[in-house]
Scaffold this motif. Sequence first.
Motif, short mmCIF file in Angstrom:
data_model
loop_
_atom_site.label_atom_id
_atom_site.label_comp_id
_atom_site.label_asym_id
_atom_site.label_seq_id
_atom_site.Cartn_x
_atom_site.Cartn_y
_atom_site.Cartn_z
N GLY A 142 27.31 36.84 44.48
CA GLY A 142 28.57 36.10 44.44
C GLY A 142 29.25 36.28 43.08
O GLY A 142 30.45 36.59 43.00
N ILE A 143 28.49 36.11 42.01
CA ILE A 143 29.11 36.19 40.67
C ILE A 143 29.52 37.63 40.37
O ILE A 143 30.57 37.88 39.78
N TYR A 144 28.71 38.59 40.80
CA TYR A 144 29.09 39.99 40.58
C TYR A 144 30.42 40.30 41.26
O TYR A 144 31.30 40.94 40.69
N LEU A 145 30.54 39.83 42.47
CA LEU A 145 31.78 40.08 43.21
C LEU A 145 32.97 39.43 42.51
O LEU A 145 34.04 40.02 42.36
N PHE A 146 32.73 38.20 42.04
CA PHE A 146 33.80 37.47 41.36
C PHE A 146 34.24 38.20 40.09
O PHE A 146 35.43 38.44 39.88
N THR A 147 33.29 38.59 39.24
CA THR A 147 33.68 39.22 37.96
C THR A 147 34.37 40.57 38.21
O THR A 147 35.33 40.92 37.52
N THR A 148 33.90 41.30 39.22
CA THR A 148 34.53 42.60 39.48
C THR A 148 35.96 42.41 39.98
O THR A 148 36.87 43.13 39.57
N THR A 149 36.16 41.40 40.84
CA THR A 149 37.51 41.14 41.34
C THR A 149 38.43 40.78 40.17
O THR A 149 39.55 41.28 40.06
N VAL A 150 37.94 39.90 39.29
CA VAL A 150 38.75 39.53 38.12
C VAL A 150 39.10 40.78 37.32
O VAL A 150 40.25 40.97 36.89
N ALA A 151 38.12 41.67 37.15
CA ALA A 151 38.35 42.87 36.33
C ALA A 151 39.45 43.75 36.93
O ALA A 151 40.36 44.19 36.22
N VAL A 152 39.38 43.99 38.25
CA VAL A 152 40.39 44.87 38.84
C VAL A 152 41.78 44.22 38.76
O VAL A 152 42.77 44.88 38.39
N ILE A 153 41.83 42.92 39.08
CA ILE A 153 43.14 42.25 39.05
C ILE A 153 43.71 42.28 37.63
O ILE A 153 44.89 42.59 37.41
N LEU A 154 42.85 42.01 36.66
CA LEU A 154 43.31 42.06 35.26
C LEU A 154 43.87 43.44 34.93
O LEU A 154 44.95 43.57 34.33
N GLY A 155 43.16 44.48 35.34
CA GLY A 155 43.63 45.85 35.09
C GLY A 155 44.99 46.09 35.72
O GLY A 155 45.90 46.63 35.08
N LEU A 156 45.14 45.64 36.95
CA LEU A 156 46.41 45.87 37.65
C LEU A 156 47.57 45.11 36.99
O LEU A 156 48.67 45.64 36.85
#
Length: 442
Positions: free
Chosen positions: A83-97
């Motif tokens: 769950g946390i891995y998925l959350f941090t990765t989602t934050v990372a991609v959105i931040l990049g975009l």
Amino acid sequence: MKKMALHWKIMIGMVLGLLFGFGMSSVAWGEDFVMDWIAPFGNIFIKLLKLIAVPLIVASLIKGVSDLKDISKFKSIGLRTMGIYLFTTTVAVILGLVLVNVIQPGEGISEETITQLTSKYQNDSGVVAKLEEASRQKVAGPLKFVEDMVPDNAIAAIGNNRMMLQVIFFTIFMAISMLLIGEKSAKPLKKFFDSLNDVVLKMVDLIMLVAPYAVFALLATVVVSSSNPEILLALVKYAGVVLLGLALLIVFYCILVSVFAKKNPFWFLKQLSPAQLLAFSTSSSAATLPVTMERVEEHIGVDKEVSSFVLPVGATVNMDGTSLYQGIAAVFIAQALSFDLPLVEQLTIVFTAILASIGTAAVPGAGMVMLVIVLESVGFPADKYAVGLALIFAVDRPLDMFRTVINVTGDAAVATIVAKSVGKLHDKPKAKNWDDNYDEVK
Ligand code: ASP
């Protein structure tokens, strides 16, 4: 006299390696000299780290799971981690975009630069190899990675460094079965693996003795084999956006660690720093894994029951730095080549970059291979892939070094948070030194 901390020694090695590399780049025979006489020492170091990765994962996972005494605890660690891995990765991609859309690094790039980069790198063997690798990955179906996780030959899985998830699968399967046969019957096997685990961790300590010299060799090699600085300047805005995103991710982890693990983030970063410096020097989360495990367990205080699972899985499936970079790179290429990429379409990038981060191998340059798959998902024309990669190829290695640091830091932060949440974060961890028992044998 107080001994100098390991991270300082490594940093000195890195700075000297950089200076030496720049010096050697300015003499005609410099590159050959570094490749023949310096690079092999860096390669040997990486080989040593990879050499112990599989035994370390097996021994520590078996120790971790069999210490649990209760399978339901393993389930809760597993679910939280995912769950946390998925959350941090989602934050990372959105931040990049968000960053790439606000700063728009691809808009100002001149036709001349595009032509220059394309003609220099489009047919470069590095770009061609990445495209070939990507086309091998593409044919795979959506559940292929789940299927690939299950080995049909344990020895073959253990014998292949790229099969980390298969090794993890087999080991967890075995460890759970050990729990089920009861403590008494499992005892001999458990003792064997406990002892193997201590031995491999000692090997990490011994390998780290040469880390300051190895990073010297690694960085000198990177410098002499990198592109000319003028091309790097043309891409400075793009590289700046990626670096800004990566820096913000560090801030994000610091907030998570202080809020959820109640630890001082500066202390956390300091304890982890030798692993981060190695991630930077090797560009490989997999090669850094043994050191990450040692730092997280012995210096941050995460119990093996958590770290033995969270870190090896994270090294393979959780790559926040890579996902952030893929989001930024995909949109940058679209901006530079005037390929229309509306915001709604960019949402596809969020999903593919998350999947790509799971599928990206933890080795240098793998993020760029998966970038092709991200480009494909938004309908980028296939005949332009080579042009797209050519645009960013010149700065890929330095960016890879930074994103690998973030990948490793993300794994360590999640391990710390999960450990805290299940009461497995110890306050005063005891770090072992390579020479703790040396007096007995010298
Ligand atoms: N080198 C990265 C890693 O090992 C993967 C990548 O982004 O290329 O974590």
